[in-house]
Write an enzyme that holds these catalytic residues in place. Structure first.
Site, PDB file in Angstrom:
ATOM      1  N   ASP A   1     -96.011  35.205  -6.417  1.00  0.00           N
ATOM      2  CA  ASP A   1     -95.779  34.101  -7.341  1.00  0.00           C
ATOM      3  C   ASP A   1     -96.750  34.174  -8.521  1.00  0.00           C
ATOM      4  O   ASP A   1     -97.927  34.499  -8.339  1.00  0.00           O
ATOM      5  CB  ASP A   1     -96.002  32.794  -6.565  1.00  0.00           C
ATOM      6  CG  ASP A   1     -95.519  31.575  -7.310  1.00  0.00           C
ATOM      7  OD1 ASP A   1     -94.322  31.494  -7.616  1.00  0.00           O
ATOM      8  OD2 ASP A   1     -96.360  30.682  -7.593  1.00  0.00           O
TER       9      ASP A   1
ATOM     10  N   GLU B   1     -93.671  38.282  -9.603  1.00  0.00           N
ATOM     11  CA  GLU B   1     -93.028  37.342 -10.527  1.00  0.00           C
ATOM     12  C   GLU B   1     -93.827  37.447 -11.816  1.00  0.00           C
ATOM     13  O   GLU B   1     -94.977  37.004 -11.882  1.00  0.00           O
ATOM     14  CB  GLU B   1     -93.066  35.904 -10.013  1.00  0.00           C
ATOM     15  CG  GLU B   1     -92.249  34.996 -10.925  1.00  0.00           C
ATOM     16  CD  GLU B   1     -92.722  33.549 -11.021  1.00  0.00           C
ATOM     17  OE1 GLU B   1     -91.971  32.719 -11.554  1.00  0.00           O
ATOM     18  OE2 GLU B   1     -93.857  33.236 -10.604  1.00  0.00           O
TER      19      GLU B   1
END
Ligand code: NOJ
Length: 530
Positions: free
Chosen positions: A203, A267
């Site tokens: 993330d 990401e």
């Protein structure tokens, strides 16, 4: 010859699911891990090689999974650690790889580390987070803006200092300059790798390290991305810092120490191909870094071609691009790129499955699920709630998977209220499964063809001249993809071969002798006669 251990992610199509919205096995309206295990047959039948699940770890659920309270157990809404182990074992037995989501930039403010850290200025975990005094004039430590609007600093009354928080106030940024934090995450990686997890999606991979001196971000200019312009500043000092690469080099060593090596997938919402490429290092950092440039691009020939070409040119040798048409944070591509045209959404699917690099589907894409319109009362995403009626919330793409048109949608038991409302249930897996003309059959057949034709998974990419508004490209020697994105019928001359798959399925197998005609929003894969 043994298969290259990275073939599953280099040559295959991958799938993302949002666990709360995938399949509810216990009738509480929330998807869970047993539900995922019960639907592995769907993924296997579809032909994907593995799936990334959004976080399964305990969450305070302000940001629905992305505010983690513990990195090595499972959220009670989703199941238990044993359920996770069974899911991994069952998936692996079917040849499906499991990629979990790691959220290293921040923890929940309910995480025990943060509770300790905030308890006093001299707590041993104080330095695990970023604490700062106000400036002498009483103003905030610096001008950084949270990605979720408003200042990135929150005052903690108890100790009188601010903690850094680049998302919600319930998410506190970890201090990645602290070696103990790094050691802890290495332990977490190993904890899951040891349980058979095939990789991690990381993330906000571009934000872990912040400028050590916490310098103010400069104002945004009109050359900066729209989001930066909206925030009023370029995220120069709180993202894409050079020191972040050390972390990924170290993680890559860990991932490569496993047999087979584990996948690191970032990401990476960055807007310059050169910055995106930096996350691959010299082939010694992330294996894949999500391309948000394409994700945010309009479905137009020139715009998309340019993203593909510049991305491929920027990537280090041997490194591969990774493309998605959507995820749990952005509107579904059937809505965004398809608009009101099912034909255009089908063309977008054909495009995604023929790009040079690894394609990801977000659960529901395979049936071309659209975004679901929600009332204000139905919103659960804090961004949507805060900024209502601006259409920035992420609930519309997170509504439950539409397995059938029956009450409960095959997602939960009939009569149970799902955690987010159902969308248009006339679009569902059961109805599409045996219909050779359905979106689901199209998706499945495209995945199979991609695997069957080496040109489609291994071949290079080059643009091919076509009529105005068309996007035509070759993959390898023999595969030609033609997409008519104009508003008029057109003809591509000097093409001979066979249509392998058309978005209008009646064209499959059609012999082309010297020309290819396409209606607006129609697309085909042609095996060229050379
Ligand atoms: C990106 C995740 O995909 C998103 O859902 C989340 O809100 C932010 N990172 C913060 O973790």
């Amino acid at each position: 010859m043994t298969e290259d251990p990275s073939a599953w992610w280099r040559n295959g199509v991958l799938y993302q699911l949002y666990p709360r919205s995938f399949a509810d096995s216990n009738g509480d309206g929330v998807g869970d891990l047993v539900g995922i295990t019960q639907h592995l047959d769907h993924m296997q039948w579809l032909g994907v090689r593995g799936f990334w699940s959004s976080p399964i770890t305990p969450s305070a659920n302000f940001d629905w999974g992305y505010d983690v309270k513990d990195y090595t157990s499972v959220d009670a809404d989703l199941g238990t650690l044993e359920d996770a182990e069974s899911m991994i074992t069952a998936a692996t037995a079917r040849g499906l790889k499991v990629i979990l989501d790691l959220v290293p930039n921040h923890t929940s403010t309910e995480h025990p580390w943060f509770l300790e850290s905030r308890s006093s200025r001299d707590n041993p975990k104080r330095d695990w987070y970023v604490w700062e005094d106000a400036k002498p004039d009483g103003s905030l430590p610096n001008n950084w803006q949270s990605s979720f609007i408003g200042p990135a600093w929150r005052l903690d009354e108890l100790t009188g200092q601010y903690y850094m928080s680049n998302f919600l106030r319930q998410q506190a940024d970890l201090n990645w300059w602290n070696q103990e934090v790094r050691d802890e995450f290495e332990r977490i990686l190993r904890f899951w790798f040891d349980r058979g997890v095939a990789g991690f999606r990381i993330d906000v991979a571009h934000m872990l390290i912040k400028d050590r001196e916490l310098r103010d971000n400069p104002p945004a200019t009109e050359d900066d991305q729209l989001v930066e312009q909206l925030r009023g500043q370029r995220q120069q000092y709180n993202s894409n810092r050079p020191e972040v690469h050390e972390i990924y080099r170290r993680w890559r060593e860990i991932a490569d120490s496993y047999d087979p090596p584990r996948l690191l997938l970032g990401e990476t919402p960055v807007w310059k191909p050169s910055i995106l490429a930096s996350y691959y290092g010299e082939g010694d950092e992330l294996d894949l870094a999500f391309n948000f440039i394409l994700l945010e691009s309009p479905f137009e020939a020139d715009a998309m071609h340019q993203v593909i070409e510049t991305t491929l040119a920027a990537l280090p040798r041997g490194c591969q691009a990774v493309w998605a048409g959507g995820n749990h944070d952005v509107p579904r591509f059937a809505t965004r790129w398809g608009g009101n045209s099912p034909a255009r959404a089908r063309a977008a699917m054909l495009m995604l499955m023929t790009l040079p690099g690894t394609p990801f589907l977000f659960a529901g894409d395979e049936i071309l699920m659209q975004d679901t319109a929600l009332t204000q009362e139905q919103l659960r995403d804090p961004l949507g709630v805060k900024l209502y009626p601006m259409p920035v919330g992420r609930d519309p793409e997170r509504t439950p998977m539409q397995w059938s048109g029956e009450p409960g949608a095959g997602f939960t038991e009939p009569g149970v209220e799902p955690w987010l409302p159902f969308g248009d249930l006339s679009v569902n897996v059961a109805d599409q499964r045996d219909d050779p003309h359905s979106a689901l059959s199209l998706t499945r057949d495209l995945i199979a063809l991609r695997s069957e034709l080496p040109d489609l998974h291994l071949g290079g990419y080059s643009r091919f001249d076509g009529p105005e508004g068309w996007w035509c490209y070759r993959r390898g020697e023999q595969a030609l993809i033609a997409i008519n994105l104009s508003e008029v019928h057109g003809v591509l001359e000097a093409v001979s071969g066979q249509v392998r798959i058309g978005t209008q399925r009646s064209r499959d197998g059609e012999a082309l002798v010297g020309k290819l005609a396409l209606e607006p929003d129609e697309a085909v894969i042609v095996r060229l006669e050379l």
